[in-house]
Write a protein that holds these residues in place. Structure first.
Motif, PDB file in Angstrom:
ATOM      1  N   UNK A   1      68.483   9.773  57.653  1.00 34.16           N
ATOM      2  CA  UNK A   1      67.732  10.812  56.948  1.00 34.16           C
ATOM      3  C   UNK A   1      66.312  10.362  56.616  1.00 34.16           C
ATOM      4  N   UNK A   2      66.131   9.114  56.206  1.00 34.27           N
ATOM      5  CA  UNK A   2      64.790   8.616  55.895  1.00 34.27           C
ATOM      6  C   UNK A   2      63.892   8.614  57.121  1.00 34.27           C
ATOM      7  N   UNK A   3      64.467   8.247  58.260  1.00 32.12           N
ATOM      8  CA  UNK A   3      63.723   8.257  59.518  1.00 32.12           C
ATOM      9  C   UNK A   3      63.286   9.674  59.859  1.00 32.12           C
ATOM     10  N   UNK A   4      64.213  10.636  59.710  1.00 35.73           N
ATOM     11  CA  UNK A   4      63.869  12.035  59.987  1.00 35.73           C
ATOM     12  C   UNK A   4      62.793  12.536  59.030  1.00 35.73           C
ATOM     13  N   UNK A   5      62.891  12.166  57.772  1.00 37.08           N
ATOM     14  CA  UNK A   5      61.897  12.565  56.776  1.00 37.08           C
ATOM     15  C   UNK A   5      60.507  12.089  57.196  1.00 37.08           C
ATOM     16  N   UNK A   6      60.406  10.834  57.585  1.00 38.59           N
ATOM     17  CA  UNK A   6      59.109  10.281  57.988  1.00 38.59           C
ATOM     18  C   UNK A   6      58.623  10.892  59.297  1.00 38.59           C
ATOM     19  N   UNK A   7      59.534  11.135  60.242  1.00 36.93           N
ATOM     20  CA  UNK A   7      59.165  11.773  61.506  1.00 36.93           C
ATOM     21  C   UNK A   7      58.630  13.184  61.260  1.00 36.93           C
ATOM     22  N   UNK A   8      59.355  13.978  60.469  1.00 39.09           N
ATOM     23  CA  UNK A   8      58.922  15.350  60.212  1.00 39.09           C
ATOM     24  C   UNK A   8      57.628  15.397  59.414  1.00 39.09           C
ATOM     25  N   UNK A   9      57.424  14.454  58.519  1.00 44.17           N
ATOM     26  CA  UNK A   9      56.149  14.386  57.781  1.00 44.17           C
ATOM     27  C   UNK A   9      54.997  14.204  58.757  1.00 44.17           C
ATOM     28  N   UNK A  10      55.160  13.254  59.703  1.00 47.81           N
ATOM     29  CA  UNK A  10      54.101  12.999  60.680  1.00 47.81           C
ATOM     30  C   UNK A  10      53.859  14.220  61.562  1.00 47.81           C
TER      31      UNK A  10
ATOM     32  N   UNK B   1      54.438  17.367  60.858  1.00 45.27           N
ATOM     33  CA  UNK B   1      53.817  18.405  60.040  1.00 45.27           C
ATOM     34  C   UNK B   1      52.335  18.131  59.826  1.00 45.27           C
ATOM     35  N   UNK B   2      51.983  16.876  59.558  1.00 48.75           N
ATOM     36  CA  UNK B   2      50.573  16.530  59.357  1.00 48.75           C
ATOM     37  C   UNK B   2      49.754  16.759  60.629  1.00 48.75           C
ATOM     38  N   UNK B   3      50.352  16.499  61.781  1.00 44.81           N
ATOM     39  CA  UNK B   3      49.656  16.743  63.050  1.00 44.81           C
ATOM     40  C   UNK B   3      49.537  18.246  63.296  1.00 44.81           C
TER      41      UNK B   3
END
Length: 183
Positions: free
Chosen positions: A82-91, A93-95
């Motif tokens: 879940x933490x990996x997905x959170x960081x992936x989706x954050x990146x 979204x920012x892009x």
């Protein structure tokens, strides 16, 4: 992968824990690269791995995400939870929203990420994301392909060169610098 990133001249930055994070940090160290861990203070805290040059501990996950984006030129995402997905989706979204530009994201392990890739395709079919967003993530099983992607999307367009750099921490972002061996 950690060794390949370090050979490009980048510092390898992970969550600083065991397993695949430690493997990436160790790979960087073995080829003379810099290795940094970004730990989160948790009740069931994991120890920082022994392959770190520097460990930065944070209280909040959002601070770690901000630090990872601030100090990164690319993301390489390995199989995770879940933490990996959170960081992936954050990146992503920012892009998507234009907050960061020209930021390659590589996900390693096409078998592991197949369901997520299919879900992104489904979102595009339903027009929940733009079809162009599908190109934001590059999926591969090959370290060489991942490095070539990062080189073509980040190093060559900007003419990045290896230069010595002093690592600093910024306490106002919740970062606390900790050299391994310090208490």
């Amino acid at each position: 992968m950690g060794a390949a990133i370090a050979r490009l001249g980048f510092t390898v930055m992970t969550g600083g824990g065991p397993g695949i994070m430690e493997a990436a940090n160790r790979g960087a160290k073995e080829v003379g690269g810099r290795s940094v861990g970004c730990n989160i203070e948790l009740a069931s805290e994991q120890a920082a791995n022994v392959s770190l040059d520097r460990c930065v501990r944070m209280h909040y996950f959002f601070v770690r995400k901000a630090i990872l984006v601030k100090y990164s030129y690319a993301f390489v995402v390995m199989p995770g939870g879940a933490g990996t997905l959170d960081e992936l989706f954050e990146a992503v979204t920012l892009i998507q929203t234009g907050k960061i530009k020209n930021f390659p994201i590589v996900i390693m392990g096409t078998d592991y990420w197949k369901g997520l890739i299919d879900f992104f395709n489904k979102m595009a079919q339903h027009k929940m994301i733009a079809a162009a967003d599908l190109s934001l993530i590059y999926a591969t099983d090959s370290v060489e392909e991942a490095i070539a992607h990062i080189r073509s999307k980040r190093i060559e367009p900007f003419g990045l060169k290896r230069v010595p750099r002093v690592w600093r921490h910024f306490p106002w972002l919740g970062e606390r610098g900790l050299l391994i061996g310090e208490k």
